[in-house]
Design an enzyme around this catalytic site. Structure first.
Site, short mmCIF file in Angstrom:
data_model
loop_
_atom_site.label_atom_id
_atom_site.label_comp_id
_atom_site.label_asym_id
_atom_site.label_seq_id
_atom_site.Cartn_x
_atom_site.Cartn_y
_atom_site.Cartn_z
N ASN A 3 36.57 67.95 19.49
CA ASN A 3 36.21 66.48 19.90
C ASN A 3 35.55 65.85 20.79
OD1 ASN A 3 37.78 63.95 21.11
ND2 ASN A 3 39.35 65.15 22.25
N LYS A 36 34.96 62.90 21.99
CA LYS A 36 35.01 61.70 23.08
C LYS A 36 33.69 60.64 22.62
CE LYS A 36 37.40 65.79 25.50
NZ LYS A 36 37.49 65.55 26.76
N HIS A 60 45.97 62.20 22.87
CA HIS A 60 45.48 62.83 23.59
C HIS A 60 44.92 62.39 25.37
CE1 HIS A 60 41.76 64.34 26.04
NE2 HIS A 60 41.76 65.27 24.55
N GLU A 99 44.21 61.78 26.91
CA GLU A 99 42.45 60.52 28.45
C GLU A 99 42.99 59.79 27.56
OE1 GLU A 99 39.07 62.74 27.06
OE2 GLU A 99 38.58 63.88 28.40
N GLU A 152 47.09 71.22 25.43
CA GLU A 152 45.89 70.86 26.67
C GLU A 152 46.49 70.55 28.09
OE1 GLU A 152 42.54 69.75 24.01
OE2 GLU A 152 43.26 67.86 24.00
N GLY A 159 37.65 69.41 30.52
CA GLY A 159 36.29 69.47 31.06
C GLY A 159 36.22 69.67 32.76
N SER A 201 38.53 73.11 27.88
CA SER A 201 37.36 74.08 28.13
C SER A 201 37.28 75.24 27.59
CB SER A 201 37.33 74.64 29.83
OG SER A 201 37.16 73.58 30.97
P1 PGA Z 1 37.21 70.33 27.22
O1 PGA Z 1 37.67 69.09 26.01
O2 PGA Z 1 36.73 71.15 25.78
O3 PGA Z 1 35.90 69.50 27.81
O4 PGA Z 1 37.76 70.99 28.25
C1 PGA Z 1 39.37 69.58 25.65
C2 PGA Z 1 39.61 67.63 25.00
O5 PGA Z 1 40.01 67.40 25.93
O6 PGA Z 1 39.96 68.23 23.83
#
Ligand code: PGA
Length: 254
Positions: free
Chosen positions: A10, A12, A97, A99, A170, A176, A214
Site C-alpha cells: 500500500n 498511500k 483502511h 487512514e 491492521e 507506521g 509495520s
Molecule cells: P505500515 O502501513 O506498514 O507503514 O505500518 C501498513 C498499512 O497502513 O497498510
C-alpha cells in the site's frame, strides 16, 4: 480463498508516475516471478497507468486502487469509482483502511457501500479492520473487530461470493509506528475475525486474512508463520524496492 500467501504493497500518497517507473525498474529485477505467492500493489490512482505499463511483461504482478467512492458515479469532485478503476486496469481495491476511517470519516456504512461497489465492478476487495490502542487496552478488541466486519458485510446481497473477500487485520497502533503485533497477537485477532466471518457465512472460515502494521524484512518470516496469517499488507517497507522484494521472497527457497 487465495491459495498462495498474499504480499500486498500500500503506497498511500507516495510515488507519482516517474517514481513508480524507477521503483519497478529495480523491483522487477530483484523479484523474479514466482508461482507460489500473490504480489499486489496499491499505487496512487494517478500512477496506475504507468504501473500497468511498466509491468506489462509481468502478469504475476497485480495492481489495485487504495479507495473508491461509495456511489456508482456522480458529481463527487476528486473521487474515483470502482467501475472506472476496473476500466483503468485495476483488479483489486482496498476498503476501510484506518487512514480513510480516521482522516476522511469513512464509517462502517460507507465501508460497506464501498465493498459492494468493488464487488459489483469485479475488483478483489481487501476489507481493512483493526483496533486503536485505547480500544485494545480497554478490552474491546473483539467487539471492534465484530462491529467492523459485520458492519461491512451487512449491506451485501445474498449473491455475494463471500469466499472472495479478503480481510486485512491492521491494528491502528501498529501502522507506521514501527511497533508490530507479536505473532501471537496476530494469530489471536485472525482467529477472532475468522470466527466472526464463519458466523456470517458458511464459507467465511476459509477467508484469506492478511496482517498489516509495520511489516518489515526482519519480521515477515515470523508473521507469515503465525497461525491463520495468509499474507501481509505493507506500507512503509513497500516503498523501497529492495526491502519489498525481500518481503516478497520471504521463505522462498534460494
Ligand atoms: P505500515 O502501513 O506498514 O507503514 O505500518 C501498513 C498499512 O497502513 O497498510
Amino acid at each position: 480463498m487465495i491459495e498462495t500467501p498474499v504480499l500486498a504493497a500500500n503506497w498511500k500518497m507516495y510515488k507519482g508516475p516517474s517514481e513508480t517507473r524507477s521503483f519497478l525498474d529495480s523491483f522487477l529485477r530483484a523479484y523474479p516471478a514466482r508461482a507460489d505467492r500473490t504480489v499486489v500493489f496499491f499505487p496512487p490512482s494517478i500512477s496506475l497507468q504507468t504501473f500497468l505499463e511498466s509491468t506489462i511483461d509481468r502478469p504475476d504482478i497485480q495492481a489495485g486502487v487504495q479507495d473508491v467512492h461509495e456511489a456508482e458515479e456522480g458529481a463527487h469532485t476528486g473521487a474515483v469509482s470502482a467501475a472506472m478503476a476496473r476500466q483503468a486496469g485495476a483488479r483489486w481495491g482496498l476498503a476501510g483502511h484506518s487512514e480513510r476511517r480516521s482522516e476522511f470519516g469513512d464509517d462502517d456504512e460507507t465501508v460497506s457501500a464501498k465493498l459492494a461497489r468493488l464487488l459489483e465492478a469485479r475488483l478483489q476487495p481487501i476489507l481493512c479492520v483493526g483496533e486503536t490502542l485505547s480500544e485494545r487496552r480497554s478490552g474491546r478488541l473483539e467487539s471492534v473487530l465484530r462491529r467492523q466486519v459485520e458492519g461491512a458485510l451487512e449491506g451485501l446481497g445474498d449473491e455475494t461470493a463471500w469466499e472472495e473477500i479478503v480481510v486485512a487485520y491492521e491494528p491502528v497502533w501498529a501502522i507506521g509506528t514501527g511497533e508490530t503485533a507479536t505473532p501471537e497477537d496476530a494469530a489471536q485477532a485472525h482467529a477472532l475475525i475468522r470466527g466472526i466471518l464463519a458466523a456470517c457465512t458458511p464459507s467465511g472460515a476459509q477467508a484469506t486474512i492478511l496482517y498489516g502494521g509495520s511489516v518489515k524484512p526482519g519480521n515477515i518470516a515470523t508473521l507469515l508463520a503465525a497461525e491463520g496469517v495468509d499474507g501481509v499488507l505493507v506500507g512503509g517497507a513497500s516503498l523501497d524496492p529492495e526491502s519489498f522484494a525481500s518481503i516478497c521472497l520471504a521463505g522462498a527457497p534460494h
